[in-house]
Design a protein around this motif. Structure first.
Motif, short mmCIF file in Angstrom:
data_model
loop_
_atom_site.label_atom_id
_atom_site.label_comp_id
_atom_site.label_asym_id
_atom_site.label_seq_id
_atom_site.Cartn_x
_atom_site.Cartn_y
_atom_site.Cartn_z
N ARG A 35 0.84 -1.20 0.00
CA ARG A 35 0.00 0.00 0.00
C ARG A 35 0.87 1.24 0.00
O ARG A 35 1.86 1.32 0.72
N ARG A 83 1.43 5.02 0.96
CA ARG A 83 0.95 6.00 1.94
C ARG A 83 1.80 7.28 1.83
O ARG A 83 2.69 7.52 2.65
N PRO A 110 -6.45 10.14 0.48
CA PRO A 110 -7.07 8.93 1.06
C PRO A 110 -6.15 8.21 2.04
O PRO A 110 -4.96 8.02 1.78
N GLY A 111 -6.73 7.81 3.17
CA GLY A 111 -6.01 6.97 4.13
C GLY A 111 -4.91 7.66 4.89
O GLY A 111 -4.14 7.00 5.59
N HIS A 112 -4.81 8.99 4.81
CA HIS A 112 -3.72 9.67 5.49
C HIS A 112 -3.97 9.74 6.99
O HIS A 112 -5.10 9.92 7.45
N ASP A 113 -2.86 9.60 7.76
CA ASP A 113 -2.97 9.68 9.21
C ASP A 113 -2.20 10.89 9.73
O ASP A 113 -2.78 11.94 10.01
N HIS A 132 -8.03 15.38 4.71
CA HIS A 132 -8.38 13.96 4.73
C HIS A 132 -9.60 13.67 3.88
O HIS A 132 -9.91 12.51 3.61
#
Length: 581
Positions: A17, A19, A167-170, A187
């Protein structure tokens, strides 16, 4: 090769994936895709009634001058970014959204974020005013198509008036604090309002292996065609003449421009012929005999050698390089040594014409052998012990190619060739590899000339190499009944004629015009095709000449194409004084 190569470079995400801009990022994920953008001058598009998706207001190109080929340099990225803003007349604070190169690699993403912070630190900003994102979170890293994907994403976002979320960022990468910075990472999608009196504006970054950096500034399409003003540089009535101030060359056994010049003038050469590369026994196989293949001999440049100390390349890395990269380094160094320049510098760039070396495909053959070898044994009805088969397969794999490792990956990538030469000659401007089959070298020369005429660069090097006497190429040549080849590499150093000083060394020749055209067909165009006629006409027009002003016509085309020049007096070649005798 791409997946295996990135795996050897430890660049792939182990979790599968991507990121980007995230502390959890462990590597990239390779994607596949294509992006096509149709460009037109804005005033012409408006006059034609075309739909305009956006306007390119500025761009900047650079190459890292220091560091490793795999380690990004913030200094190089900053030079590309600042160049883009200068060309547009904008400040970084005019931007609402930045489409980052961010691939999900910890070092690369952190370096890019620090470069952006350095870019903005000199101006006034408010926290979080500019949004960041990366299309690679959605479709992976599409490599050569990644820049186009980023531009298309920005154009669609402008059209819809939305800043896309990531997408999917923390959280940002370790060591990066965005709370007290001009940047934020949405986000989810946000409304993209227009500033008072200003269209939506965005930037797109693309950074490649070897330190190639690009930054482009995009503005949304004009909302009205009335009173549209387009700012373009004030081009001279006639483009600058280009001076050739340095030459370097290799051609078969003839090493160096002096030896090549003597050979071109028909003088005898006492240097012995070089040994051909290994042929794996292919010319003597039953298959070759049944196909009645006659393998052209050609003239090899032999095994090129270089000092790891002199070239500043580790011995293991140097031993894994394909010969075209070493040939380019040698002729480029020779060309620069003809001048008084110690390096190309920040305003110097280079363009390399290069095809894919078939030897880079031998890794594929190595990987295929375990499966194919057992199939061959079955087809031939050979029954052997498993231990003997394994031993045979292992020996066969090693005969074809050594195992792929990180150094062999870097030594096989054509795109790295330009960056390797740029590092060696300390070129900080644009540095690209151009692959256009047999006209690759010409295209490299054309791009170098245009970059000088457009004042993107102050000095440029154009080079090309074809070290193609490997057995794969020779087999294809035998099948197609092609004439013998000669290993060759050439480099020229160019400057605008008006900028040449006495300290630069003598002007060897000038380029007054250059032209190119596309036939729009895959087949090789005929000698008097519309494309070839157009390219010659364009070169003559730029030089303000007609055919009557040409003394010598050098071409690989058939004789019919030069008939208009036949019988003209004064056919001659003008050479530097040391060769004139």
């Amino acid at each position: 090769f791409t997946q295996m190569g990135f795996s050897q470079l430890r660049a792939l995400s182990p979790e599968g994936r991507c990121r980007p801009l995230d502390q959890r990022g462990q590597g990239l994920l390779v994607g596949e895709g294509a992006g096509v953008l149709l460009l037109k001058r804005l005033e012409d598009a408006i006059s034609a009634g075309d739909r305009v998706w956006g306007v390119i207001r500025g761009s900047g190109l650079s190459n890292d001058r220091s560091g490793g080929l795999l380690a990004p340099s913030g200094e190089g990225q900053l030079r590309a970014m600042r160049s883009a803003y200068r060309s547009a007349g904008w400040s970084p604070q005019d931007i609402d959204y930045i489409e980052c190169h961010a691939t999900g690699t910890p070092v690369g993403d952190a370096t890019e974020l620090r470069s952006l912070m350095s870019l903005w630190e000199a101006g006034a900003w408010r926290p979080g005013q500019c949004a960041l994102g990366s299309v690679k979170a959605c479709i992976g890293h599409t490599l050569t198509a990644a820049g186009a994907a980023g531009v298309i994403k920005v154009l669609l976002a402008m059209d819809r008036g939305e800043i896309p979320g990531l997408p999917g960022h923390d959280t940002p990468p370790d060591g990066i604090d965005l709370n007290d910075s001009p940047f934020r990472i949405p986000h989810r999608s946000e409304t993209w309002p227009r500033r008072s009196g200003q269209s939506r504006r965005a930037a797109v970054s693309a950074f490649g292996f070897g330190g190639i950096n690009a930054h482009i500034l995009i503005e949304e399409a004009p909302t009205t065609t009335e009173n549209t003003r387009v700012t373009v540089p004030g081009w001279p009535a006639r483009p600058s003449r280009i001076a050739i101030i340095g030459l370097g060359a290799i051609a078969g056994r003839h090493q160096g421009i002096d030896a090549v010049a003597q050979a071109l003038l028909g003088h005898s050469c006492t240097a012995p012929g070089e040994q051909m590369p290994g042929d794996m026994g292919i010319p003597t196989t039953r298959w070759a005999r049944e196909a009645r293949l006659v393998f052209p001999a050609g003239e090899s440049c032999g095994r090129l050698r270089g000092s790891p100390v002199e070239l500043r390349i580790p011995p293991t890395e140097l031993s894994r390089m394909l010969p075209q990269q070493l040939a380019l380094l040698q002729v480029s160094r020779e060309a620069l040594a003809c001048t008084s320049l110690a390096q190309l510098g920040d305003r110097g760039g280079l363009f390399v014409g290069l095809g894919i070396d078939p030897r880079s495909s031998l890794s594929h053959l190595r990987w295929m052998i375990p499966h194919r070898a057992r199939a061959w044994l079955r087809e031939l009805g050979i029954d052997a012990k498993d231990s003997d088969i394994e031993h045979w397969i292992s020996a066969l794999k090693d005969e074809v190619s050594e195992p792929l490792d990180a150094n062999r990956v870097m030594g096989s990538l054509g795109s790295i060739a330009a960056s390797r030469v740029a590092r060696d000659l300390q070129a900080g401007g644009a540095a690209h590899t151009i692959s256009a089959d047999e006209v690759s070298g010409f295209r490299a020369m054309e791009m170098a000339i245009r970059a000088l005429q457009d004042h993107q660069l102050d000095v440029a090097l154009a080079a090309a190499a074809d070290v193609g006497l490997d057995i794969l190429t020779r087999t294809l040549d035998a099948r197609d009944r092609r004439p013998p080849r000669v290993d060759a590499a050439v480099a020229v150093v160019l400057k605008r004629l008006e900028d040449v000083s006495p300290d630069d060394g003598p002007v060897i020749a000038t380029i007054d015009g250059i032209g190119s055209a596309c036939s729009g067909e895959l087949a090789r165009p005929e000698s008097n095709s519309e494309a070839r006629i157009s390219s010659r006409a364009a070169a003559l027009a730029e030089a303000s000449l007609d055919l009557s002003g040409i003394d010598l016509f050098c071409s690989e085309e058939s004789s019919t194409s030069v008939e208009p020049l036949a019988g003209r007096p004064g056919w001659q070649v003008t050479l530097p004084p040391e060769y004139a005798s």
